[in-house]
Design an enzyme around this catalytic site. Structure first.
Site, PDB file in Angstrom:
ATOM      1  NE  ARG A 223      65.772  41.570 -92.388  1.00 45.97           N
ATOM      2  CZ  ARG A 223      64.503  41.414 -92.147  1.00 45.97           C
ATOM      3  NH1 ARG A 223      63.954  40.810 -91.388  1.00 45.97           N
ATOM      4  NH2 ARG A 223      63.711  42.277 -93.107  1.00 45.97           N
TER       5      ARG A 223
ATOM      6  CB  THR B  85      70.449  35.539 -97.344  1.00 44.79           C
ATOM      7  OG1 THR B  85      71.002  36.578 -96.690  1.00 44.79           O
ATOM      8  CG2 THR B  85      71.188  35.464 -98.632  1.00 44.79           C
TER       9      THR B  85
ATOM     10  CG  ASP C   4      64.421  49.585 -92.186  1.00 41.77           C
ATOM     11  OD1 ASP C   4      65.193  50.260 -91.414  1.00 41.77           O
ATOM     12  OD2 ASP C   4      65.080  48.848 -93.241  1.00 41.77           O
TER      13      ASP C   4
ATOM     14  CG  ASP D 202      66.027  52.917 -93.962  1.00 45.52           C
ATOM     15  OD1 ASP D 202      67.240  52.876 -93.730  1.00 45.52           O
ATOM     16  OD2 ASP D 202      65.610  52.041 -94.848  1.00 45.52           O
TER      17      ASP D 202
END
Ligand code: PRP
Ligand code: URA
Length: 206
Positions: free
Chosen positions: A101, A105, A197, A200
């Site tokens: 991603r 944006t 995340d 991660d």
């Protein structure tokens, strides 16, 4: 169709994953175990055919899966869901979609795709722990459809209405399975409460 599993064992493990103090090893192990538990529900309507089998006692008719199963993780975090499901369906083939991603944006960027032939007539499970804006999942579904897939299910750990609505609007033919439904997206399009995340935390990157 949307199915939210909301199962005590899954919720227990998901709570460990949500904890910010849970390290990579426990995060990975819990994701693997939840995916294995989800396998039971996401395969509930797979077609079977009758087969003859001889038990030590007599001949009887059993059931075998009639269609191939294809697992397609969205890289990176979807990789953490493959082994748990593959352990239950060892004959499943595996494809991959590389997608991240864009940080500004929030739109998905595809960087890799490779699928087995079986996606054309098999049941395809797209795997990704996080259904946030739904951009990545919707784009991944479009890619596998373009490659010939007809029967597609989306399997996520945590999702919110924004992502669910996006996928249902873009792909009304795709069944969605979530371990849990969360509340909303924050200003950075992260799921709240979520688990941070996922890529991660799974791979120990920042
Ligand atoms: C995460 C996650 C999904 C996507 C969800 O991947 O694993 O693929 O974000 O967000 P969306 O629903 O708003 O599209 P990420 O982009 O962080 O990629 P990475 O795991 O490779 O870092
Ligand atoms: N991607 C993640 O890894 N986590 C979120 O909460 C949203 C997108």
């Amino acid at each position: 169709m949307l199915t939210i599993l909301n199962h005590p064992l899954i919720n227990h493990k998901l709570t460990t994953m949500r904890n910010k103090d849970t390290g990579t090893k426990d995060f990975r192990e819990n994701l693997d175990e939840i995916a294995g538990l989800m396998a039971y529900e996401i395969t509930r309507d797979l077609d079977t055919v009758p087969v003859e089998v001889e038990t030590p006692i007599c001949k009887t008719t059993g059931q075998q899966l009639s269609k191939k199963v294809v697992l397609i993780p969205i890289l990176r975090a979807g990789l953490g869901m493959v082994d748990g499901i593959h352990a239950m369906i060892p004959n499943a083939k595996i494809g991959h979609i590389g997608m991240y991603r864009d940080e500004t944006t929030k739109r998905p960027c595809e960087y890799y795709a490779k699928f087995p032939e079986e996606i054309k007539d098999g049941t395809v499970f797209i795997l990704d722990p996080m259904l946030a804006t739904g951009g990545s999942a919707s784009a991944a579904i479009s890619i596998v459809k373009k490659a010939g897939a007809k029967t597609i299910k989306l399997i996520c750990l945590v999702g919110v209405d924004t992502g669910i609505n996006k996928v249902q609007q873009d792909h009304p033919d795709v069944d969605i399975y979530l371990a849990a439904k969360d509340d909303h997206l924050n200003e950075n399009c992260y799921i709240v409460p979520g688990l941070g995340d996922a890529g991660d935390r799974l791979f120990g990157t920042k």
